[in-house]
Design an enzyme around this catalytic site. Structure first.
Site, PDB file in Angstrom:
ATOM      1  N   ASP A 320       1.223  -1.026   0.353  1.00 12.75           N
ATOM      2  CA  ASP A 320       0.058  -0.271  -0.071  1.00 12.75           C
ATOM      3  C   ASP A 320       0.665   1.365  -0.262  1.00 12.75           C
ATOM      4  OD1 ASP A 320      -2.451   0.960   0.059  1.00 12.75           O
ATOM      5  OD2 ASP A 320      -2.334   1.293   2.517  1.00 12.75           O
ATOM      6  N   ASP A 615      -2.687  -1.320   5.550  1.00 12.07           N
ATOM      7  CA  ASP A 615      -2.552  -0.339   7.018  1.00 12.07           C
ATOM      8  C   ASP A 615      -4.016  -0.892   7.540  1.00 12.07           C
ATOM      9  OD1 ASP A 615      -2.705   1.178   5.834  1.00 12.07           O
ATOM     10  OD2 ASP A 615      -1.259   2.867   6.774  1.00 12.07           O
ATOM     11  N   ASP A 619      -7.314  -3.520   2.881  1.00  7.40           N
ATOM     12  CA  ASP A 619      -5.920  -4.281   2.878  1.00  7.40           C
ATOM     13  C   ASP A 619      -5.949  -5.544   3.575  1.00  7.40           C
ATOM     14  OD1 ASP A 619      -4.361  -2.182   1.377  1.00  7.40           O
ATOM     15  OD2 ASP A 619      -4.030  -1.215   2.834  1.00  7.40           O
TER      16      ASP A 619
END
Length: 882
Positions: A320, A615, A619
């Protein structure tokens, strides 16, 4: 859809539902809650640790040893199996809690209209059609279509990955807009950062966006790690080979050589127990546990034990962007004025960094020209900065916090400036007009209006003439670098003005633009370079815009020429087409949780071992799907942490590179344990097999075979689990995911070392008998020769990729030296203690006997070192280890 049509479609009114209607709908739709994860029985989880062909074989060997009266060895086998099961049970003791963690994101109460009255309603009782009121600080309780929004900003980072709070309004958007572009919707579990809003509940519970993620999480099956797959494959084949060989050898001994069946059975069972690497599962578990401890010291906490080894095989890291590769802290990056451009140093909200003019411009003159804009950014602003434990944080909008930090870098003290320029009135930011304006009394008493907002909004309000060509060119340049831009303006007003209206904000003086970025972590740049040198691809998967993501990708050095693909483009691809695409694309933008999950699966379908970092709640499904899901410990949501196999305590992408380094070391050590265990066991077995086939006296008794197995399994094999990293561990490409545990190199070593061990043992056996000494002395010589040979072979396998004849290699480690000391002490007892002589049929040896055995062990070491060097020089080592 117009509001009337929206109310009609949902069967509601602007005054909300009646209590009776709400109860009826609750019975139809069910509570606004997510299902809890079904816990697994601790007994089942413990029994699952025994589900392995090798463990079954070990238990069978333990039963056989017990029936034959070898209780010590049976106890050792049972202890090894129990240790293996207990460690695995403890490490995986936390049942899957991701769904429960997501449930915690939903607030317990909401303010809704029921029977035309504002009422506190339990979030579980909200139903489609409810009218809910939102204010700053509220957790959005359900997916809602907005019918009113006033300065409404919603932090959707947990769902979209965007660092900046999303502007919301009550207009319409296209039906297929990506999640991050649905500006007329608020989603369950997100946080209202500023403003007010009213919305109609359109989805509750499992039907919300966060509910869809919950369903995705349930649909993801946990993968078996490469090591566990290899062990299972090895165990099945090894078990079959040993069983068949044992039956054939038993038949040959009884039918051809005339052994009594019970005598033959004792030897065959002892031999089988000796051949079975019963210590291997426990040593592998201990090796993984040591890796866990080392990784914890480098800020990587392992939640599931096999993830340690899987890191060593990682070939792709999907990350990410926000908060992982970047700081998740907006930073003012450059100032663009009509006649000056300045660059700003520092990163994040810390008020540290220089402001320097670009080109040949004078720094002091350029900064002096920018002071009015800097003051505007500080005063037309509701954010505050505070320092906690050496870390600067913002209370309020991230971009406004960055403006406060920028002003402080320029020498302005926020408290003093705001006191000198008191705010009289304001027009709050709203998505409808896309600017904020504030009215201030200057230190000289005149009234000044400061305005900040979207560049196009302020261009339309600016006093002509303005050079639109110049400003638009600057905007295009900044957009290409992934910057977000705010424009600033000012306007002087008469001293008596006390109320600010839209008519008062006209023909402003355009002060300039400020570009903001969420800067890459400097350590992430270095970590990505290390990944690429180690043959590991890094791919950024984010919910952010493509231009921003691509610009950050270039700054990170994620690829030589990074390409970006959006979620909308992924939607149009089949799974096969996506699998072909993911190899060459390094930036995926505007992605949803489903897209992230598809990308990870596409990479895995191509044979990649995927580590996924993230995070947010968005995700969690891909973290669970990945071979090694890695969550951020500080800013990561609990849902992400519970779905992951590893948590980075410092939220630092660089820590995953350290973890990969440790993972490769762990796998190297497992290979060393295997490369030492299997060939030496093979050598012991070959000695007895040759004796049975050739028809001469057995060089070792069944009890002596079990002694060798007992004394070595808990000492020398275990010592290899503590080995440090070999040189160049991060300069090797990742191993292939389908690489077998018994590699060609290991198979070659099994043959070579077994023959060498058999040759040494039989050599000293016949030499001793040839000297006229009795069979017991000859067998004692064989046992000692096997033990000494395995000690010297241990030094050879401590380094598989480089030579062992170095000062570091010969000196050993404290663990290796302690293990050797324990083996030597045990072997001296075996040879010289009368009670041991009685139990094992051993006899004392002379000093010359010991010197001969040690001399042969040294020769074995040098032969194997020459073999290692020759294979590397001929280029065969790399071929055999692939």
């Amino acid at each position: 859809m117009p509001e009337a049509g929206l109310f009609s479609a949902l069967g509601t009114t602007p005054t909300g539902l009646s209590s009776e209607d709400a109860q009826r709908r609750l019975a139809i739709h069910g509570p606004n809650a997510l299902p809890a994860a079904r816990p697994q029985s601790p007994i089942i989880r413990f029994l699952r640790q025994f589900h392995s062909a090798l463990i079954y074989f070990l238990l069978a060997g333990g039963v056989a040893a017990t029936l034959l009266g070898h209780l010590v060895d049976a106890a050792v086998i049972l202890a090894v199996v129990l240790v293996n099961a207990t460690v695995g049970f403890i490490q995986e003791g936390k049942a899957e809690q991701a769904l429960n963690s997501i449930r915690d994101l939903i607030a317990p109460h909401a303010l809704a209209l029921r029977d035309g009255v504002r009422t506190q309603v339990g979030v579980r009782d909200l139903v489609p059609g409810d009218i809910v009121l939102l204010e700053a600080g509220d957790r959005v309780p359900a997916d809602m279509r907005l019918v009113r929004a006033r300065g409404l900003l919603v932090d959707e980072a947990a769902l979209t990955g965007e660092s900046v709070a999303a502007e919301k309004h009550e207009g319409t958007v296209v039906s297929d807009a990506p999640l991050g572009d649905r500006t007329n919707m608020t989603f369950s579990g997100t946080l209202v950062a500023a403003g007010q809003g009213t919305g109609v509940v359109v989805e509750t519970g499992i039907g919300t966006e966060i509910g869809r993620i919950s369903k995705l999480l349930q649909s993801v099956e946990e993968l078996t790690t490469p090591l566990l797959r290899q062990i299972e494959h090895f165990a099945r084949h090894f078990t079959a080979v040993v069983l068949v060989a044992a039956v054939l050898l038993f038949a040959f001994a009884v039918l051809v050589r005339g052994f009594a069946w019970d005598e033959a059975l004792i030897f065959i069972v002892a031999l089988a127990v000796g051949v079975i690497p019963e210590g291997l599962p426990a040593v592998i578990t201990i090796t993984l546990a040591i890796g866990v401890r080392r990784m914890a010291a480098r800020n990587a906490v392992i939640r599931k034990l096999p993830a340690v080894e899987t890191l060593g095989a990682t070939s792709v890291i999907c990350s990410d962007k926000t908060g992982t590769l970047t700081r998740n802290e907006m930073t003012a990056w450059q100032l663009i004025l009509p006649a000056h451009r300045l660059l700003v140093g520092g990163a994040g909200y810390a008020p540290e960094g220089e402001i320097i003019a670009q080109g040949a411009d004078d720094d002091a003159a350029a900064l002096d020209a920018a002071m009015t804009m800097l003051r505007c950014g500080l005063l037309c602003n509701d954010a505050h900065l505070r320092e906690s434990a050496g870390h600067w944080m913002v209370d309020g909008d991230p971009m406004e916090g960055a403006l406060v930090a920028l002003a402080m870098k320029a020498g302005l003290e926020p408290t003093e400036v705001r006191a000198e320029w008191p705010r009289i009135d304001e027009i709050p930011f709203d998505a409808a007009h896309r600017f904020m304006a504030s009215l201030h009394r200057s230190p000289t008493g005149e009234m000044v209006v400061f305005v900040k907002g979207a560049p196009e909004a302020l261009f339309a309000m600016a006093k002509p003439p303005i050079d639109l060509e110049y400003w638009n060119a600057r905007i295009d340049e900044a957009a290409g670098e992934g910057e977000r831009l705010l424009a600033f303006g000012a306007l002087r007003k008469p001293a008596g003005l006390q109320r600010l209206s839209f008519e008062d904000v006209a023909e402003i003086e355009l002060l300039g633009l400020i570009g903001f970025i969420d800067p890459p972590r400097p350590e992430a740049v270095d970590a990505i370079a290390q990944c690429r040198s180690a043959g590991i691809d890094v791919k950024m998967i984010t919910g952010d815009h493509a231009a921003t993501a691509l610009a950050i990708g270039r700054q990170l050095g994620i690829a030589d020429d990074p390409r970006a693909v959006t979620g909308a483009q992924i939607e149009d691809l089949s799974d096969g087409e996506l699998a072909d695409l993911v190899r060459d694309v390094s930036v995926f933008a505007r992605t949803s949780p489903e897209h992230k999950l598809r990308i990870v699966r596409a990479l895995q379908s191509d044979g990649a071992i995927v580590a996924m970092t993230g995070d947010g709640v968005n995700d969690a499904p891909s973290l669970k799907q990945a071979d090694v899901g890695t969550a951020m410990g500080r800013k990561g949501t609990e849902a992400a942490k519970e779905a992951a196999q590893m948590v980075l305590l410092d939220d630092n992408f660089a820590s995953i590179v350290n973890a990969v380094h440790e993972g490769r070391t762990v796998y190297d050590n497992i290979r060393k344990v295997t490369a030492w265990t299997i060939p030496t066991n093979g050598g012991e077995a070959l000695i007895v097999i040759l004796a049975i086939f050739a028809g001469f006296a057995l060089p070792m008794t069944a009890t002596q075979i079990l002694w060798v197995n007992l004394i070595l399994g808990a000492t020398l094999g275990l010592a290899l689990a503590f080995e440090p990293s070999e040189p160049g561990v991060m300069r090797r490409p990742p191993r292939k995911s389908n690489a077998p545990l018994l590699s060609p190199f290991l198979l070659w070593r099994v043959v070579l070392v077994s023959l060498l061990f058999a040759g040494m043992a039989l050599g000293v056996f016949f030499l001793t008998l040839g000297q006229g000494r009795d069979i017991e002395v000859a067998r004692t010589m064989v046992v000692n020769m096997v033990i000494v040979g395995e000690i010297f072979y241990l030094f050879n396998v401590r380094y598989l990729h480089v030579g062992s004849i170095t000062w570091r290699g010969m000196l050993g480690t404290p663990v290796v030296l302690a293990a050797i000391a324990a083996v030597v002490a045990g072997q001296l007892a075996f040879t010289y203690l009368p009670v041991m002589n009685e139990i094992f049929g051993s006899r004392p040896l002379t000093l010359a006997d010991g010197a001969l055995i040690i001399g042969i062990g040294v020769a074995l070491f040098f032969v194997l070192e020459m073999e290692k060097r020759l294979m590397r020089r001929l280029g065969w080592f790399e071929e055999l280890t692939e």
